[in-house]
Design a protein around this motif. Structure first.
Motif, short mmCIF file in Angstrom:
data_model
loop_
_atom_site.label_atom_id
_atom_site.label_comp_id
_atom_site.label_asym_id
_atom_site.label_seq_id
_atom_site.Cartn_x
_atom_site.Cartn_y
_atom_site.Cartn_z
N THR A 51 0.83 -1.21 0.00
CA THR A 51 0.00 0.00 0.00
C THR A 51 0.86 1.26 0.00
O THR A 51 0.61 2.19 -0.78
CB THR A 51 -0.92 0.02 1.23
N THR A 54 3.01 1.57 -3.29
CA THR A 54 2.18 1.86 -4.46
C THR A 54 1.62 3.27 -4.41
O THR A 54 1.51 3.94 -5.44
CB THR A 54 1.05 0.82 -4.57
N ASN A 55 1.26 3.73 -3.23
CA ASN A 55 0.81 5.12 -3.12
C ASN A 55 1.94 6.10 -3.43
O ASN A 55 1.71 7.15 -4.04
CB ASN A 55 0.23 5.39 -1.73
N VAL A 93 -4.83 -2.25 -4.43
CA VAL A 93 -4.63 -1.76 -3.07
C VAL A 93 -5.97 -1.66 -2.34
O VAL A 93 -6.12 -2.12 -1.20
CB VAL A 93 -3.92 -0.39 -3.09
N GLY A 94 -6.95 -1.07 -2.99
CA GLY A 94 -8.26 -0.93 -2.36
C GLY A 94 -9.01 -2.23 -2.25
O GLY A 94 -9.58 -2.56 -1.20
N TYR A 97 -7.48 -4.70 0.33
CA TYR A 97 -7.69 -4.22 1.71
C TYR A 97 -9.11 -4.50 2.18
O TYR A 97 -9.31 -5.07 3.26
CB TYR A 97 -7.40 -2.72 1.77
N GLU A 115 -5.18 5.39 7.16
CA GLU A 115 -5.13 4.05 6.59
C GLU A 115 -6.28 3.84 5.61
O GLU A 115 -6.09 3.34 4.49
CB GLU A 115 -5.20 2.99 7.69
N HIS A 119 -6.49 3.65 1.11
CA HIS A 119 -7.10 2.52 0.39
C HIS A 119 -8.39 2.90 -0.32
O HIS A 119 -8.80 2.21 -1.25
CB HIS A 119 -7.39 1.38 1.37
N TYR A 170 1.72 -8.91 5.37
CA TYR A 170 0.32 -9.29 5.19
C TYR A 170 0.11 -10.75 5.60
O TYR A 170 0.97 -11.59 5.33
CB TYR A 170 -0.10 -9.10 3.73
#
Length: 215
Positions: A51, A54-55, A93-94, A97, A115, A119, A170
């Motif tokens: 996350t 990638t952000n 990512v979204g 999650y 957080e 996402h 994860y």
């Protein structure tokens, strides 16, 4: 008066600044402001999350072409294929999650809010940019396969670091708990979802009117 920025540049600078600020704020709350002072260890863990990485990639892809469009980085990140791959990463990512991870975090207050924003807010910001401003005429069905380089390098890093530290970012990649066979099956499933997602993005791109790269 100086030349005004085009809507594409304005949007990208705004969305990129929001994305970068959210990552920076989460870093401060999770790492810098931590009570135990283990800055290096916490930093390494923080930047081991897909996350976060990638952000950061999305923020760079938004800001670099807008601020330095003629630079090598700006030109690379402005390529339609690259932006389509990143759009896929951000959607993953979204999706991952909210399907697999939501509710597992021990964060509270502002950190938990950020957080969720990383996402649920930043992925749509990047996808909107893809829909509004990316020239989709050159996209083809091979983008999903080409885009696997980044997630596969990430997977290799997580497994290598986990083998030495025993820590995995994860639960579905936790070799200590699941074993390599199950983790590789999980990873293969995520790869398949990503390739399918990129195929959907290409299909959408071909169904929508082509966009020009002009600002």
């Amino acid at each position: 008066m100086g030349k005004q920025r085009a809507p594409k540049s304005v949007y990208r600078i705004g969305a990129g600044a929001i994305t970068a600020a959210l990552v920076a704020a989460q870093y401060w709350l999770s790492v810098v402001d931590a009570a135990d002072g283990a800055l290096l260890t916490r930093s390494l863990k923080f930047f081991s999350f897909f996350t976060i990485l990638t952000n950061l990639l999305a923020a760079a892809a938004l800001l670099a072409p807008a601020i330095a469009p003629r630079s090598a980085l700006g030109r690379l990140l402005d390529r339609p294929g690259v932006r389509t791959a990143i759009a896929g990463y951000m959607i993953m990512v979204g999706v991952v999650y909210y399907l697999l991870l939501v509710g597992l975090s021990d964060r509270q207050g502002a950190s938990l809010f950020i957080e969720h924003a990383l996402h649920a807010v930043t992925p749509p910001l990047f996808v909107f940019d893809w829909l509004l401003f990316v020239d989709r005429r050159s996209l083809d069905w091979r983008i999903g396969v080409r885009g696997l380089t980044y997630p596969l390098i990430y997977l290799a890093w997580v497994l290598a670091r986990g083998a030495t530290s025993g820590w995995y970012p994860y639960p579905f990649l936790d070799v200590a708990d699941l074993g390599y066979a199950r983790v590789l099956v999980n990873a293969a499933g995520l790869v398949a979802i990503y390739i399918a997602l990129e195929a959907v993005l290409v299909a959408i791109a071909r169904a929508l009117p082509a966009r020009s790269t002009e600002n």
